[in-house]
Design an enzyme around this catalytic site. Structure first.
Site, PDB file in Angstrom:
ATOM      1  CD  GLN A   1      -3.745  -0.120  -1.630  1.00  0.00           C
ATOM      2  OE1 GLN A   1      -4.138   0.400  -2.666  1.00  0.00           O
ATOM      3  NE2 GLN A   1      -4.022   0.411  -0.443  1.00  0.00           N
TER       4      GLN A   1
ATOM      5  CB  CYS B   1      -3.542   2.536   8.412  1.00  0.00           C
ATOM      6  SG  CYS B   1      -4.553   1.978   7.068  1.00  0.00           S
TER       7      CYS B   1
ATOM      8  CB  THR C   1     -28.646  -7.804   8.262  1.00  0.00           C
ATOM      9  OG1 THR C   1     -29.506  -8.392   9.246  1.00  0.00           O
ATOM     10  CG2 THR C   1     -29.465  -7.337   7.067  1.00  0.00           C
TER      11      THR C   1
ATOM     12  CG  HIS D   1     -12.305   1.800   0.559  1.00  0.00           C
ATOM     13  ND1 HIS D   1     -11.352   2.723   0.891  1.00  0.00           N
ATOM     14  CD2 HIS D   1     -12.101   0.745   1.377  1.00  0.00           C
ATOM     15  CE1 HIS D   1     -10.610   2.250   1.891  1.00  0.00           C
ATOM     16  NE2 HIS D   1     -11.050   1.044   2.195  1.00  0.00           N
TER      17      HIS D   1
ATOM     18  CG  ASN E   1      -0.329  -0.450   2.484  1.00  0.00           C
ATOM     19  OD1 ASN E   1       0.234  -1.540   2.563  1.00  0.00           O
ATOM     20  ND2 ASN E   1      -0.401   0.375   3.508  1.00  0.00           N
TER      21      ASN E   1
ATOM     22  CB  SER F   1     -10.840  -2.997   0.939  1.00  0.00           C
ATOM     23  OG  SER F   1     -11.544  -2.695   2.102  1.00  0.00           O
TER      24      SER F   1
HETATM   25  N1  PMP Z   1      -4.629  -4.140   3.448  1.00  0.00           N
HETATM   26  C1  PMP Z   1      -4.067  -3.180   2.699  1.00  0.00           C
HETATM   27  C2  PMP Z   1      -2.877  -3.533   1.863  1.00  0.00           C
HETATM   28  C3  PMP Z   1      -4.591  -1.884   2.701  1.00  0.00           C
HETATM   29  O1  PMP Z   1      -4.009  -0.948   1.949  1.00  0.00           O
HETATM   30  C4  PMP Z   1      -5.718  -1.614   3.503  1.00  0.00           C
HETATM   31  C5  PMP Z   1      -6.312  -0.219   3.539  1.00  0.00           C
HETATM   32  N2  PMP Z   1      -5.382   0.802   3.791  1.00  0.00           N
HETATM   33  C6  PMP Z   1      -6.267  -2.648   4.258  1.00  0.00           C
HETATM   34  C7  PMP Z   1      -5.699  -3.888   4.206  1.00  0.00           C
HETATM   35  C8  PMP Z   1      -7.468  -2.419   5.135  1.00  0.00           C
HETATM   36  O2  PMP Z   1      -8.586  -2.112   4.355  1.00  0.00           O
HETATM   37  P1  PMP Z   1      -9.902  -1.577   5.071  1.00  0.00           P
HETATM   38  O3  PMP Z   1      -9.465  -0.426   5.929  1.00  0.00           O
HETATM   39  O4  PMP Z   1     -10.765  -1.150   3.937  1.00  0.00           O
HETATM   40  O5  PMP Z   1     -10.460  -2.681   5.872  1.00  0.00           O
END
Ligand code: PMP
Length: 396
Positions: free
Chosen positions: A191, A337, A251, A213, A163, A211
């Site tokens: 990613q 993060c 749900t 998003h 990431n 993920s």
């Molecule tokens: N793994 C990686 C490599 C990520 O880049 C991220 C998000 N920064 C996550 C896990 C966690 O994803 P989420 O916060 O959408 O659960």
């Protein structure tokens, strides 16, 4: 104004004031995903209800599952919807980690893998080996083989793409080695999904996290791919109503899942074009910055990388000062993060950066909606911000 127009309108307004180059933190929602979510939100049904409206909701979920499976090259039945990659990583590790065997992870994993792995080891559930990486941030195959030979390995978790740097690991070779040692392979592909082609039916990967998003779906939705027939016990994190074949009770988030499916379909449809267009934009950005900013270098430059990511270490220019000096560029000083938590990037340190070099590293990440004009703006902002920051830091 219809809901989707309003959403697209506010997104365009936000982007017109700020060049958004933080796709690795979260990509803007794709219009197809926003439209699918609004359609789903109009339905009152619970996807588990047997009546007509419940069945309609469950049809939206089935369609999304098929769209996501198409993007990944797996079957719909191999997907478990979760709240994101964090949950998918937790579920994968807690389910497939060997009791009293060896869990092997890399030092540059996202905290959702690293912290979970450390917790499993400290709970006495399994032994843990953490693999170092080379200066590009890639797992060394020699070290992996040594770890596989050292005990009774049962699960290896190595991320497909990092990431912070976008550096891609050789998952085919890693998976082949892991399987030859009789272990299972999990990969956090959060990613990589939707940015690089994937064909899980032919890949030596047993579990994969994602993920939505990160490829233009909504936040708070993700999935775990679990290969059919995997020899793992049934250890769900959440128990209750038995949704997702008992693997993830609760749900279903129908609108979120519908958005994830539509984003997957759009990402799949445009994958080749986006890969080329975004990598050209990224290359132009890097070439221009390296030419104009002495003392700048690209991390992981000699390894295969995701098309839209550049991690730049700029000597004498602390990332927080550079980002403050260009407030209309939305970028990151490492991963989103950890940036809130004031910890130095464990990824850069594992790649051999000094504390100073890690502090002087910014991440620019591009994607499906990045424009030429945004990249021009980022180049001009960054190349003028760095000398200002350096001049302000200079103490005669
Ligand atoms: N793994 C990686 C490599 C990520 O880049 C991220 C998000 N920064 C996550 C896990 C966690 O994803 P989420 O916060 O959408 O659960």
């Amino acid at each position: 104004m219809a809901g989707e127009d309003r959403l697209a309108g506010s997104r365009d307004a936000a982007l017109s004031h700020v060049a958004y180059v933080d796709y690795n933190a979260s990509a803007p929602i794709r219009p197809e995903a926003a439209a699918a979510m609004l359609e789903a939100l109009r339905l009152p049904g619970n996807a588990s209800s047997g009546h007509l409206l419940g069945r309609q909701a469950s049809e939206l979920v089935a369609r999304a599952r098929a769209e996501l499976a198409e993007l990944l090259g797996c079957t719909p039945q191999e997907l478990i919807f979760t709240s994101g990659a964090t949950e998918a990583n937790n579920l994968a590790l807690r389910t497939a980690s060997p009791s009293h065997g060896l869990l092997i992870v890399s030092a540059v994993e996202h905290p959702a893998v690293l912290t979970t792995a450390r917790a499993l080891a400290s709970e006495g559930f399994c032994d843990l080996a953490i693999l170092g990486v080379d200066s590009d941030g890639r797992v060394q195959l020699r070290d992996l083989q040594a770890a596989l030979d050292s005990g009774s390995p049962a699960l290896v978790s190595v991320m497909a793409a990092n990431n912070e740097t976008g550096v891609i690991n050789d998952m085919i070779t890693i998976g082949t080695m892991v399987h030859a040692a009789g272990a299972l392979l999990h990969t956090d592909a959060t990613q990589l999904v939707g940015r690089v082609p994937l064909e899980l039916s032919a890949a030596p990967v047993d579990l994969l996290s994602l993920s939505a998003h990160k490829f233009g779906g909504p936040q708070g939705v993700g999935a775990l791919f679990m290969r059919r027939g995997l020899p793992v016990g049934h250890r769900p994190l959440l128990q209750g109503g038995g949704q997702e074949r008992g693997w993830r009770a609760g749900t279903l988030n129908v609108a979120g899942i519908a958005g994830a499916g539509a984003a997957a379909a759009a990402a799949h449809q445009h994958l080749a074009d986006e890969q080329l267009r975004v990598s050209r934009l990224r290359d132009r950005l890097e070439t221009s910055v390296l030419a104009a900013v002495p003392g700048a270098r690209v991390n992981g430059a000699s390894a295969p990388r995701l098309p839209g990511v550049t991690s730049l270490t700029i000597t004498g220019a602390p990332a927080d000062a550079v980002l403050s000096a260009m407030p209309h560029v939305a970028a990151s000083d490492g991963s989103a993060c950890s940036s809130g938590a004031l910890t130095r990037s464990h990824v850069l340190l594992a790649m051999g950066h000094t504390d100073d070099e890690a502090d002087c590293t910014i991440r620019l990440s591009l994607g499906h909606a990045t424009t030429d004009a945004e990249i021009n703006f980022v180049i001009s902002e960054l190349t003028s911000a760095v000398p200002r920051v350096r001049a302000a830091m200079y103490v005669p």
